[in-house]
Design an enzyme around this catalytic site. Structure first.
Site, PDB file in Angstrom:
ATOM      1  CG  ASP A  86       0.463   6.094   5.513  1.00 32.53           C
ATOM      2  OD1 ASP A  86       0.044   6.990   6.269  1.00 32.53           O
ATOM      3  OD2 ASP A  86       0.439   4.887   5.814  1.00 32.53           O
ATOM      4  CG  ASP A 126      -4.313   3.828   8.669  1.00 30.87           C
ATOM      5  OD1 ASP A 126      -4.979   2.999   9.323  1.00 30.87           O
ATOM      6  OD2 ASP A 126      -3.173   3.566   8.263  1.00 30.87           O
ATOM      7  CD  GLU A 158      -2.963   4.845   3.935  1.00 35.44           C
ATOM      8  OE1 GLU A 158      -2.941   4.417   5.116  1.00 35.44           O
ATOM      9  OE2 GLU A 158      -2.603   4.155   2.958  1.00 35.44           O
ATOM     10  CE  LYS A 182      -3.555  -0.073   8.169  1.00 39.61           C
ATOM     11  NZ  LYS A 182      -2.357   0.606   8.742  1.00 39.61           N
ATOM     12  CE  LYS A 241       3.863   3.163   5.571  1.00 39.71           C
ATOM     13  NZ  LYS A 241       2.588   3.290   6.311  1.00 39.71           N
TER      14      LYS A 241
END
Length: 371
Positions: free
Chosen positions: A193, A245, A220, A269, A165
């Site tokens: 991400d 995303d 991402e 997702k 992250k």
């Protein structure tokens, strides 16, 4: 009335502390706050679904999902559970958006339909179990030394890829990745991400170029999702492949991103797409466009991640899995479901349907409502 008539629907709040706060650029998360949906048919089939709402991504919370689910339940009660398209269209008719809670109902209905067909969900949806699924493991946003220590631990535990992250300043994020690479070496697969944290296209391009030397597989959502029209410029300029995303919720978002040539990859997702019904549409669009696909999630338990694993087996273009959040829970409320093998291998449950339920003892003590 047929045996597949929906006879009862129950909603439960699933609240579980995390082992430690999970931090992304959008903020920290200290606990799981999910909603479980259980649908019972006249012939006794039980369908389980779970959603993990995210205030800053899908604009839902455990409380909104619990309330909106109570709009859905009385409308679905008495309908044929096998009328998947009709039932899911009814949810859209009742309320716009609310993709998270809709996904829990979608999963539960698919669980029942697949059980009725005597097939696991992935096979019911036209997939197969010929490929091996591996999950990555995510390093939470923090100080470089802590992030390095976590990455080293995940490498030692055998995870084949590590996701990191980011979303801070250029200097901060370069320091984080440099520290991680010093700890795990340059060869171990590493993904990043930003969760929109770099905000603008120019800033994202600068950070991505600064990170190019660290052998990053993909990145991402580098910029604010509202700026999706700028994502194609980022993708064209970036030395690192870009995965959409937050900007890819449903099949309509996916079609726009593909038309704009905005990214090389899509992250699907269930909680963004409203469930299997639309997630499969995204996957088919991505496959036709030649994009690589990932299936991920929010903070679902192994029940929700089992649903995600079924989805991952429905399309060969789905190459990456991000199913690690149940490993962050302080307790496991799930009976059955996927298991985590050595090297991040995902072991699928046997039998028809979803193959996962929530422990009765957990449900009994949860806040609940029944129709």
């Amino acid at each position: 009335m047929p045996g597949t008539t929906i006879q009862a629907i129950s909603l439960y709040k699933l609240l579980v502390p995390l082992r430690e706060p999970f931090v992304i650029s959008l903020g920290p998360l200290a606990a799981v706050q999910n909603v479980v949906v259980v649908i019972r048919t006249k012939d006794g089939h039980l369908g389980f679904g779970e959603c993990s709402p995210f205030l800053t991504i899908n604009g839902e919370s455990v409380d909104t999902c619990f309330v909106v689910g109570q709009y859905f339940a009385p409308v679905l009660k008495g309908r044929d559970a096998l009328n998947l398209a009709g039932n899911l269209a009814e949810l859209d008719r009742i309320i716009y958006g609310n993709s998270s809670v809709k996904s829990a109902f979608d999963i539960a209905l698919h669980d029942i339909a697949a059980q009725h067909a005597g097939l696991p969900i992935y096979k019911f949806l036209g997939g197969n179990n010929r490929k091996t699924l591996h999950t990555d493991m995510t390093v939470s946003l923090g100080a470089p030394n802590k992030m390095c220590a976590d990455a080293v631990r995940f490498q030692r535990e055998g995870f084949p890829a590590i996701k990191v992250k980011l979303g801070g300043t250029l200097k901060e994020d370069v320091a984080r990745i440099r520290a991680i690479r010093e700890g795990i070496g340059l060869a171990h697969p590493l993904r990043i991400d930003a969760n929109q944290g770099w905000q603008t296209a120019d800033n994202a391009i600068a950070v991505l170029h600064a990170l190019a030397e660290f052998n990053i597989e993909h990145c991402e959502e580098p910029i604010l999702r509202q700026h999706f029209m700028e994502l194609s410029r980022v993708s064209a300029a970036s030395p690192i492949p870009i995965m959409a995303d937050e900007s890819c919720g449903d099949e309509h978002d996916a079609a726009r991103l593909i038309q704009l040539q905005a990214c090389q990859m899509l992250n699907i997702k269930l909680g963004k797409s409203s469930g299997f019904h639309r997630a499969q549409k995204i996957a088919k669009l991505g496959e036709a466009a030649g994009l690589a696909l990932q299936v991920g999630g929010f903070l679902e338990s192994r029940l929700g991640m089992t649903a995600a694993a079924h989805l991952a087996l429905t399309n060969d273009a789905i190459r990456h899995c991000d199913f690690d959040t149940p490993l962050m829970f302080t307790e496991d409320p799930v009976v059955g479901g996927i298991r985590y093998g050595a090297g991040g291998v995902i072991e699928m449950p046997a039998g028809p349907g979803l193959g996962a339920t929530i422990d009765d003892a957990v449900l009994r003590r949860a806040e609940q409502v029944h129709f």
